[in-house]
Design a protein around this motif. Structure first.
Motif, mmCIF file in Angstrom:
data_model
loop_
_atom_site.group_PDB
_atom_site.id
_atom_site.type_symbol
_atom_site.label_atom_id
_atom_site.label_comp_id
_atom_site.label_asym_id
_atom_site.label_seq_id
_atom_site.Cartn_x
_atom_site.Cartn_y
_atom_site.Cartn_z
ATOM 1 N N THR B 256 0.765 -9.225 12.613
ATOM 2 C CA THR B 256 1.062 -9.816 13.926
ATOM 3 C C THR B 256 -0.042 -10.782 14.322
ATOM 4 N N HIS B 257 0.217 -11.473 15.421
ATOM 5 C CA HIS B 257 -0.790 -12.393 15.961
ATOM 6 C C HIS B 257 -2.085 -11.663 16.300
ATOM 7 N N ALA B 258 -1.987 -10.339 16.490
ATOM 8 C CA ALA B 258 -3.160 -9.582 16.925
ATOM 9 C C ALA B 258 -4.147 -9.318 15.798
ATOM 10 N N MET B 259 -3.758 -9.627 14.566
ATOM 11 C CA MET B 259 -4.651 -9.344 13.449
ATOM 12 C C MET B 259 -5.444 -10.579 13.057
ATOM 13 N N GLY B 260 -6.746 -10.419 12.949
ATOM 14 C CA GLY B 260 -7.593 -11.466 12.393
ATOM 15 C C GLY B 260 -7.555 -11.393 10.873
ATOM 16 N N PRO B 261 -8.228 -12.348 10.220
ATOM 17 C CA PRO B 261 -8.229 -12.352 8.756
ATOM 18 C C PRO B 261 -8.724 -11.036 8.165
ATOM 19 N N ASP B 262 -9.694 -10.387 8.809
ATOM 20 C CA ASP B 262 -10.223 -9.143 8.254
ATOM 21 C C ASP B 262 -9.194 -8.024 8.279
ATOM 22 N N GLU B 263 -8.467 -7.913 9.377
ATOM 23 C CA GLU B 263 -7.478 -6.852 9.443
ATOM 24 C C GLU B 263 -6.310 -7.167 8.506
ATOM 25 N N MET B 264 -5.991 -8.448 8.371
ATOM 26 C CA MET B 264 -4.986 -8.824 7.365
ATOM 27 C C MET B 264 -5.456 -8.389 5.969
ATOM 28 N N ALA B 265 -6.735 -8.602 5.698
ATOM 29 C CA ALA B 265 -7.253 -8.228 4.386
ATOM 30 C C ALA B 265 -7.131 -6.716 4.167
ATOM 31 N N ARG B 266 -7.441 -5.955 5.208
ATOM 32 C CA ARG B 266 -7.344 -4.501 5.116
ATOM 33 C C ARG B 266 -5.897 -4.069 4.873
ATOM 34 N N THR B 267 -4.974 -4.655 5.634
ATOM 35 C CA THR B 267 -3.555 -4.351 5.434
ATOM 36 C C THR B 267 -3.122 -4.776 4.039
ATOM 37 N N GLY B 268 -3.599 -5.952 3.621
ATOM 38 C CA GLY B 268 -3.203 -6.465 2.323
ATOM 39 C C GLY B 268 -3.707 -5.626 1.172
ATOM 40 N N ARG B 269 -4.859 -4.981 1.372
ATOM 41 C CA ARG B 269 -5.431 -4.200 0.288
ATOM 42 C C ARG B 269 -4.477 -3.094 -0.180
ATOM 43 N N ASP B 270 -3.769 -2.500 0.772
ATOM 44 C CA ASP B 270 -2.781 -1.480 0.392
ATOM 45 C C ASP B 270 -1.667 -2.075 -0.447
ATOM 46 N N VAL B 271 -1.269 -3.278 -0.098
ATOM 47 C CA VAL B 271 -0.208 -3.925 -0.865
ATOM 48 C C VAL B 271 -0.714 -4.269 -2.261
ATOM 49 N N GLU B 272 -1.935 -4.814 -2.326
ATOM 50 C CA GLU B 272 -2.508 -5.181 -3.625
ATOM 51 C C GLU B 272 -2.510 -4.003 -4.598
ATOM 52 N N ARG B 273 -2.979 -2.863 -4.132
ATOM 53 C CA ARG B 273 -3.103 -1.701 -5.016
ATOM 54 C C ARG B 273 -1.758 -1.269 -5.569
ATOM 55 N N VAL B 274 -0.782 -1.201 -4.677
ATOM 56 C CA VAL B 274 0.535 -0.743 -5.115
ATOM 57 C C VAL B 274 1.162 -1.758 -6.069
ATOM 58 N N VAL B 275 1.037 -3.036 -5.740
ATOM 59 C CA VAL B 275 1.635 -4.075 -6.567
ATOM 60 C C VAL B 275 0.975 -4.112 -7.950
ATOM 61 N N LEU B 276 -0.358 -4.030 -7.980
ATOM 62 C CA LEU B 276 -1.045 -4.084 -9.267
ATOM 63 C C LEU B 276 -0.664 -2.888 -10.133
ATOM 64 N N SER B 277 -0.641 -1.702 -9.542
ATOM 65 C CA SER B 277 -0.355 -0.527 -10.361
ATOM 66 C C SER B 277 1.093 -0.527 -10.868
ATOM 67 N N ARG B 278 2.004 -1.042 -10.063
ATOM 68 C CA ARG B 278 3.400 -1.131 -10.535
ATOM 69 C C ARG B 278 3.501 -2.094 -11.719
ATOM 70 N N ALA B 279 2.774 -3.208 -11.613
ATOM 71 C CA ALA B 279 2.837 -4.205 -12.680
ATOM 72 C C ALA B 279 2.230 -3.657 -13.964
ATOM 73 N N VAL B 280 1.087 -2.987 -13.842
ATOM 74 C CA VAL B 280 0.442 -2.426 -15.032
ATOM 75 C C VAL B 280 1.346 -1.369 -15.662
ATOM 76 N N ARG B 281 1.955 -0.563 -14.821
ATOM 77 C CA ARG B 281 2.845 0.480 -15.342
ATOM 78 C C ARG B 281 4.045 -0.133 -16.077
ATOM 79 N N ALA B 282 4.632 -1.147 -15.496
ATOM 80 C CA ALA B 282 5.769 -1.797 -16.147
ATOM 81 C C ALA B 282 5.356 -2.369 -17.502
ATOM 82 N N HIS B 283 4.162 -2.964 -17.549
ATOM 83 C CA HIS B 283 3.676 -3.501 -18.820
ATOM 84 C C HIS B 283 3.462 -2.380 -19.839
#
Lengths: 298, 298, 298, 298
Positions: B256-283
């Motif tokens: 949301t508009h209420a998140m600065g870049p740092d909070e976006m990064a924190r939220t994004g970190r959860d997405v990164e982990r899940v996405v990376l592990s799914r990709a590695v598993r598929a490979h």
């Protein structure tokens, strides 16, 4: 010259070696090309693993010599089905087939809420749902203008506790007369009797709750009272046990403490429409196999 | 008595009649059971439709007479591969095979951020990622204690613009010595040279942006400045063109508009982990076929 | 010179005119700046509409003359709370306050599953969870090495039906001794007694089902048997009624017919971790007000 | 006796102490009740932190003595706005107000795709979108029957490169004549000129791509070619720079390698409809403040 026609075969069998090869080989021998195929083996079944397969076959090649030879000199659909039935029997498989030139006919049952009705008709008109909609049935006259605006015949069949069985018989009769292959309950606010369900074509219902939570009436009010943070909708085949039929599709939307039951209902309506249309589409594309209380969507 | 071993075959070929039947038939004739199979025909390809198939085959039956007979008297893996190669050639197919008893070995490259490293190791330890992790490589010493706590050898290879080629050679040498099959860039903050990528095993990278939006550096700052309402992460094979490699997996999270870049990064970190592990598993499960700039994930 | 310290006030009151103005005006008069504020009026409450507000106030201005004047000559936190309490009483409001320099202390209870434990500790270490974790408690020794690797004291308190009350008393004693403000059940596989819950600090539990569906044990097996198309996880405050406490956060993930209960559990584990950490963070940031069976998350 | 009327105030100002108290206090002093309020301070702004607030005020109390006294003896809306304007000036704030009894009037511009048009009209009819739809405009006659079925006037204004400016002038004239407050581009396949945008009411557009990825034409074909695993849609205010306007809402849907551009488009259509209607609703409820290239959605 024959035009392209697809036949979709659905097969369920006890798992055994060579199933893919034998099923695919059947069509290969007959010179019929498999356009699309998917299969799944479910090992979590009492009584042993079960195998499921969906094959979309180009049957325009039926008139070629290879087919005729493989099918015992005849190149009719009946001959194809007879030969496939023989194979299925040796595999203890149940199966069905449907041809792409037999467009399925869907009756939509509604009460007063227009959202799902509009949604289904518009998707059918845009080509997204491969079917015809020969009639709309309702226990209320409210939505007649909607059906009218699309030039779909509308039948109003009011119902009371006393006339229920009678009304259901009229629905069945109308379905028969219009050669209906599928009944969709698009927010039809009546419980159907076991007798009706036994005689009717397959019936798909949309429940405005994330089953098995919030069964029965007023699920959004239940959800609000329980304070959940997500609400959902469930499309399932109707069975005699209310809200217990095999689930075809589900989805959810996020809600907050700031939403009352009405705003939850509004948010949920978007989920309902998408979930119902996905389920109807999967059924029409012959992707759904019912296995006990579950569905396999191939 | 032979124990159960699975071989996973990946096949890509120009589409042609009878492919499923012939490929499945190959194993059926050899008495080898197909445990799991998936295929896809892509019609949106320049140069004509392409067919892709993944078959998981129980090769413990290789020692049975049927296999030996079908494979020309020999029941070795080499014989199986030779025979399958002959079939593939007649189909103009490219293919590969990998056996379940050859556990893949993954090198993890990191810089300072521990989130993806922890995530991958914990998933490997819980059995979710079928691999070994023989070493962790970094251009910084920061994460040595993390690797230590899991008793994984850690190599710190600092790098400057001047020493880049040299450092990459050391990485390649360590990968060779440890028989590495896959390199995972778990927030490794260095661009790899084309020379490195040509010599290295496959490399999977996690980009903390929803590619193709927000390529390059500081994607969360870019996302904040543009005022998007969702952020994402993308796992892709690394290629010489930065952030342009074939995408394996993506996901998003709402902001949301209420998140600065740092909070976006924190939220994004959860997405990164899940996405990376799914990709590695598929490979690792051999589900991914690269076709030009795209991947087919079967 | 005073450094910046934030105080977070949570207020709940019967709705009435001027609430925002009077609450915000209180701090304005005292020369204290409101950094962040959120409020919600819930009209769907028996007994009339309820008003909820969260205000984050910069209390470093307490030492300025304006504060002292407004608070009756004293500029202590006690004076601030006394004055705010007087206002609250005139509004029939319940309220609480917590200061940013009082870091909350969280006890994590686990059994054998390390996923949520690792997740919480790593988020605390990265600064995402503003708390200290003075101890980890378990009824099994399994996860001692994990706590060790982060140098967090680990207490193993085995439990049987006979020793339950005794064991719970030891947990309470350890919580008191370590000044614990919040207990997090990170897959602690024991039901807590009403006696324990009455004496303990707030307790947050993660349930690996999409409540209210699939209460009780083995929710993934229940979900598989019912054939649902999405699974979820629920973080809630523990109450004496199992799986009935006020829900703080929920999320879901899509599953298919192709997933057995184990793969559902694996998929669900990712949801559990994210849901639990979001709930703990909301609690630590003082965003959650419990109102009957529901939560307001401001 | 006055019936209940709500006024929604939107305020943007440089951050400064006491803003909430002073803004809320203004209405409190006038005896006007704040029904709903939300605020946000954005610290990530060049030139210093910015404060945003939305207040929904019950102005039926304007006729009471308190209001009259506070507003200098007059209890008109003009007096209220004058007094609020004075306060705003002392705070260097920009602001606007809109009253609930002034129903906003929305012109919908379409070309040939009926999906978004049906969706907006049905939501307006169901009460979900608080507005009137006095006319539908199009450069093609295709959707006239749709507008007809809802009895909404339909104007067909064909356009060529040569007649563009002329056609836009006719659109502006029709908007003026019908007192249009908002223009919605519901898949209107024409770029609007800067001149048009300067003279028109606010214009909301739906882009069928997940901006900033896939700007310009045929975003689904772009997405397919790039091999992304999710597609999206973006609702934004139209500005002279194509696809660069402030984003109001976005959402995504998962796609796979198995989907061609057409199936992506079909999947995306569901996202477009939901995203567009959410954005229009937020605008109509006066929740959106444009701040440079971003929006604050309170």
């Amino acid at each position: 010259m024959s035009s392209t026609v697809h036949a979709t075969f659905l097969v369920a069998a006890p798992d055994q070696p060579g199933l893919v090869a034998r099923l695919a080989g059947f069509f290969y021998t007959a010179g019929l090309n498999i356009i699309d195929a998917g299969n799944h083996t479910d090992v979590h079944v009492e009584g042993g693993p079960r195998f499921f397969m969906r094959m979309v076959v180009d049957v325009s090649g039926l008139s070629a010599p290879a087919a005729s030879a493989a099918l015992g000199g005849s190149s009719t659909r009946a001959a194809l089905e007879r030969a496939f039935g023989d194979l299925a029997q040796t595999l203890s498989a149940t199966w069905s087939v449907r041809y792409g030139d037999q467009v399925q006919r869907v009756a939509i049952l509604v009460t007063k809420d227009p959202a799902c009705l509009y949604d289904l008709v518009l998707r059918q008109r845009s080509g997204e749902l491969p079917c015809e909609i020969p009639l709309v049935l309702s226990n209320h006259p409210t939505l007649e203008p909607v059906a009218e605006s699309f030039r779909i015949p509308f039948f109003c069949l009011p119902v009371t506790a006393d006339t229920k069985r009678e009304q259901e018989k009229r629905i069945l009769e109308l379905c028969r007369r219009h050669h209906v292959d599928l009944v969709v309950l698009a927010r039809y606010m009546q419980v159907l009797t076991e007798e009706f369900l036994n005689e009717a074509p397959p019936v798909i219902n949309i429940h405005h709750g994330f089953l098995p939570a919030f069964q029965g009436a007023k699920p959004y009010h239940q959800a609000h009272a329980r304070g959940v943070k997500m609400i959902g909708a469930t499309a399932h085949y109707a069975t005699k046990d209310l809200d217990q039929g095999p689930i075809i599709e589900q989805d959810v939307a996020r809600v907050t403490h700031a939403m009352g039951p009405d705003e939850m209902a509004r948010t949920g309506r978007d989920v309902e429409r998408v979930v119902l249309s996905r389920a109807v589409r999967a059924h029409l594309e012959r992707r759904v196999i019912v296995e006990g209380r579950r569905t396999i969507v191939l």
